[in-house]
Scaffold this motif. Structure first.
Motif, PDB file in Angstrom:
ATOM      1  N   ILE A  15       0.853  -1.180   0.000  1.00 32.72           N
ATOM      2  CA  ILE A  15       0.000   0.000   0.000  1.00 32.72           C
ATOM      3  C   ILE A  15       0.898   1.242   0.000  1.00 32.72           C
ATOM      4  O   ILE A  15       2.051   1.193   0.451  1.00 32.72           O
ATOM      5  CB  ILE A  15      -0.953   0.050   1.209  1.00 32.72           C
ATOM      6  CG1 ILE A  15      -0.161   0.085   2.523  1.00 32.72           C
ATOM      7  CG2 ILE A  15      -1.907  -1.132   1.181  1.00 32.72           C
ATOM      8  CD1 ILE A  15      -1.037   0.303   3.750  1.00 32.72           C
ATOM      9  N   LEU A  16       0.350   2.338  -0.498  1.00 30.28           N
ATOM     10  CA  LEU A  16       1.085   3.602  -0.550  1.00 30.28           C
ATOM     11  C   LEU A  16       0.203   4.706   0.011  1.00 30.28           C
ATOM     12  O   LEU A  16      -0.963   4.822  -0.361  1.00 30.28           O
ATOM     13  CB  LEU A  16       1.492   3.929  -1.987  1.00 30.28           C
ATOM     14  CG  LEU A  16       2.373   5.163  -2.201  1.00 30.28           C
ATOM     15  CD1 LEU A  16       3.236   4.983  -3.453  1.00 30.28           C
ATOM     16  CD2 LEU A  16       1.544   6.444  -2.349  1.00 30.28           C
ATOM     17  N   THR A  55       5.457   3.532   1.887  1.00 36.79           N
ATOM     18  CA  THR A  55       5.071   2.324   1.158  1.00 36.79           C
ATOM     19  C   THR A  55       5.261   1.141   2.089  1.00 36.79           C
ATOM     20  O   THR A  55       6.368   0.921   2.608  1.00 36.79           O
ATOM     21  CB  THR A  55       5.916   2.125  -0.108  1.00 36.79           C
ATOM     22  OG1 THR A  55       5.761   3.258  -0.965  1.00 36.79           O
ATOM     23  CG2 THR A  55       5.467   0.878  -0.861  1.00 36.79           C
ATOM     24  N   LEU A  56       4.207   0.389   2.328  1.00 31.53           N
ATOM     25  CA  LEU A  56       4.273  -0.771   3.211  1.00 31.53           C
ATOM     26  C   LEU A  56       4.001  -2.028   2.414  1.00 31.53           C
ATOM     27  O   LEU A  56       3.061  -2.092   1.624  1.00 31.53           O
ATOM     28  CB  LEU A  56       3.254  -0.650   4.339  1.00 31.53           C
ATOM     29  CG  LEU A  56       3.344   0.575   5.254  1.00 31.53           C
ATOM     30  CD1 LEU A  56       2.292   0.484   6.343  1.00 31.53           C
ATOM     31  CD2 LEU A  56       4.727   0.700   5.860  1.00 31.53           C
ATOM     32  N   LYS A  57       4.838  -3.017   2.624  1.00 34.38           N
ATOM     33  CA  LYS A  57       4.669  -4.304   1.949  1.00 34.38           C
ATOM     34  C   LYS A  57       4.347  -5.387   2.969  1.00 34.38           C
ATOM     35  O   LYS A  57       4.839  -5.364   4.097  1.00 34.38           O
ATOM     36  CB  LYS A  57       5.942  -4.664   1.179  1.00 34.38           C
ATOM     37  CG  LYS A  57       6.267  -3.727   0.031  1.00 34.38           C
ATOM     38  CD  LYS A  57       7.518  -4.201  -0.716  1.00 34.38           C
ATOM     39  CE  LYS A  57       7.841  -3.283  -1.884  1.00 34.38           C
ATOM     40  NZ  LYS A  57       9.058  -3.740  -2.620  1.00 34.38           N
ATOM     41  N   ASP A  58       3.516  -6.312   2.543  1.00 35.53           N
ATOM     42  CA  ASP A  58       3.170  -7.468   3.381  1.00 35.53           C
ATOM     43  C   ASP A  58       2.657  -7.060   4.759  1.00 35.53           C
ATOM     44  O   ASP A  58       2.979  -7.693   5.768  1.00 35.53           O
ATOM     45  CB  ASP A  58       4.379  -8.403   3.535  1.00 35.53           C
ATOM     46  CG  ASP A  58       4.893  -8.907   2.204  1.00 35.53           C
ATOM     47  OD1 ASP A  58       4.060  -9.271   1.349  1.00 35.53           O
ATOM     48  OD2 ASP A  58       6.121  -8.927   1.998  1.00 35.53           O
ATOM     49  N   ILE A  59       1.890  -5.991   4.788  1.00 32.90           N
ATOM     50  CA  ILE A  59       1.324  -5.537   6.055  1.00 32.90           C
ATOM     51  C   ILE A  59       0.095  -6.361   6.399  1.00 32.90           C
ATOM     52  O   ILE A  59      -0.706  -6.706   5.517  1.00 32.90           O
ATOM     53  CB  ILE A  59       0.963  -4.029   5.987  1.00 32.90           C
ATOM     54  CG1 ILE A  59       0.556  -3.494   7.360  1.00 32.90           C
ATOM     55  CG2 ILE A  59      -0.111  -3.766   4.958  1.00 32.90           C
ATOM     56  CD1 ILE A  59       1.686  -3.313   8.304  1.00 32.90           C
ATOM     57  N   SER A  60      -0.067  -6.701   7.648  1.00 29.05           N
ATOM     58  CA  SER A  60      -1.223  -7.484   8.066  1.00 29.05           C
ATOM     59  C   SER A  60      -2.503  -6.662   7.915  1.00 29.05           C
ATOM     60  O   SER A  60      -2.542  -5.497   8.324  1.00 29.05           O
ATOM     61  CB  SER A  60      -1.078  -7.919   9.522  1.00 29.05           C
ATOM     62  OG  SER A  60      -2.294  -8.472  10.004  1.00 29.05           O
ATOM     63  N   PRO A  61      -3.546  -7.237   7.351  1.00 30.00           N
ATOM     64  CA  PRO A  61      -4.814  -6.506   7.217  1.00 30.00           C
ATOM     65  C   PRO A  61      -5.461  -6.218   8.564  1.00 30.00           C
ATOM     66  O   PRO A  61      -6.399  -5.419   8.638  1.00 30.00           O
ATOM     67  CB  PRO A  61      -5.680  -7.458   6.373  1.00 30.00           C
ATOM     68  CG  PRO A  61      -5.092  -8.805   6.597  1.00 30.00           C
ATOM     69  CD  PRO A  61      -3.615  -8.587   6.765  1.00 30.00           C
ATOM     70  N   ALA A  65      -5.977   2.965   4.225  1.00 32.03           N
ATOM     71  CA  ALA A  65      -5.395   4.282   3.973  1.00 32.03           C
ATOM     72  C   ALA A  65      -4.646   4.331   2.646  1.00 32.03           C
ATOM     73  O   ALA A  65      -4.050   5.360   2.316  1.00 32.03           O
ATOM     74  CB  ALA A  65      -4.445   4.659   5.104  1.00 32.03           C
ATOM     75  N   ASP A  66      -4.690   3.254   1.893  1.00 29.75           N
ATOM     76  CA  ASP A  66      -4.009   3.226   0.599  1.00 29.75           C
ATOM     77  C   ASP A  66      -4.536   4.357  -0.295  1.00 29.75           C
ATOM     78  O   ASP A  66      -5.737   4.501  -0.501  1.00 29.75           O
ATOM     79  CB  ASP A  66      -4.262   1.875  -0.078  1.00 29.75           C
ATOM     80  CG  ASP A  66      -3.451   1.713  -1.358  1.00 29.75           C
ATOM     81  OD1 ASP A  66      -2.329   2.238  -1.421  1.00 29.75           O
ATOM     82  OD2 ASP A  66      -3.958   1.055  -2.286  1.00 29.75           O
ATOM     83  N   GLY A  67      -3.628   5.186  -0.790  1.00 29.15           N
ATOM     84  CA  GLY A  67      -4.015   6.306  -1.636  1.00 29.15           C
ATOM     85  C   GLY A  67      -4.464   7.537  -0.884  1.00 29.15           C
ATOM     86  O   GLY A  67      -4.892   8.513  -1.504  1.00 29.15           O
TER      87      GLY A  67
END
Length: 215
Positions: free
Chosen positions: A10-11, A20-26, A83-85
């Motif tokens: 997500i960004l 930018t976060l990768k593999d973040i827990s939902p 919060a993506d975008g």
């Protein structure tokens, strides 16, 4: 992209900085994330969205209305993935004692609207978000905007007075303009540009972003 091609990242922007976060827990909430990176001004209170101590501002571009919408949300309930975008603003993004306080922060402090301070960041962010989207809000509207924020020690009067001082001239000037027929330039309201008697009262002018809001 189809489901299998979607990237697991997500960004968003946090206090003006790109993240930018990768593999973040939902399951990770906005509150959990911001506190994990040291932004501890956002507090965990009830954990159920009822006290407002975890309030952050979410800003997002509204394509239909072609403008940026600012809203206060409960960080303890909102997943960081949502919060993506978007742009997230915490209390740290509004100001501090080293670089300077924001207008809402300073107004609340000068009005003795903080005692233990635990709830204060939530009140400040909620007010900031509402005024950003509603710069012409009335005193009544600003009071309703704080319905989701609780204070257990200061009492609400100084907090509400501080909040209303940012916007209440909008409401007062409407009443003054209907009753005041004085066309003397000395009695022209600096807010509305029309004759009124607000200069007979204690006058405080607060600059909020690019707009001047008087009380």
């Amino acid at each position: 992209k189809n489901f299998t091609e979607m990237e697991n990242k997500i960004l968003f922007f946090l206090n003006g900085k790109k993240k930018t976060l990768k593999d973040i827990s939902p399951k990770t909430t906005v509150l959990e994330y911001v506190r994990s990176i040291g932004l501890t001004g956002t507090k965990l209170g009830c954990g159920e969205g009822g006290c407002g101590a975890c309030t952050v501002m979410i800003s997002k571009y509204d394509k239909e209305n072609k403008k940026i919408i600012h809203k206060s949300v409960n960080g303890c309930l909102m997943p960081i993935c949502a919060a993506d975008g978007c742009a997230i603003t915490t209390i740290e993004g509004l100001g501090n004692t080293l670089s300077g306080l924001g207008n809402v922060q300073e107004t609340l402090a000068k009005s003795d609207g903080s005692q233990c301070g635990f709830c204060t960041p939530g009140f400040v962010v909620a007010l900031h978000a509402y005024i950003r989207s509603n710069p012409k809000a009335t005193a009544e509207e600003i009071e309703h905007a704080l319905d989701g924020n609780l204070c257990r020690c200061t009492g609400y009067r100084p907090i509400i007075d501080a909040a209303k001082s940012l916007v209440n001239c909008n409401q007062n000037n409407n009443n003054n303009n209907n009753n005041n027929k004085n066309e003397n330039n000395d009695n022209i309201c600096p807010s509305s540009g029309k004759p009124c008697n607000c200069k007979d009262k204690k006058f405080i002018e607060v600059e909020y972003d690019n707009a001047k809001i008087s009380s």
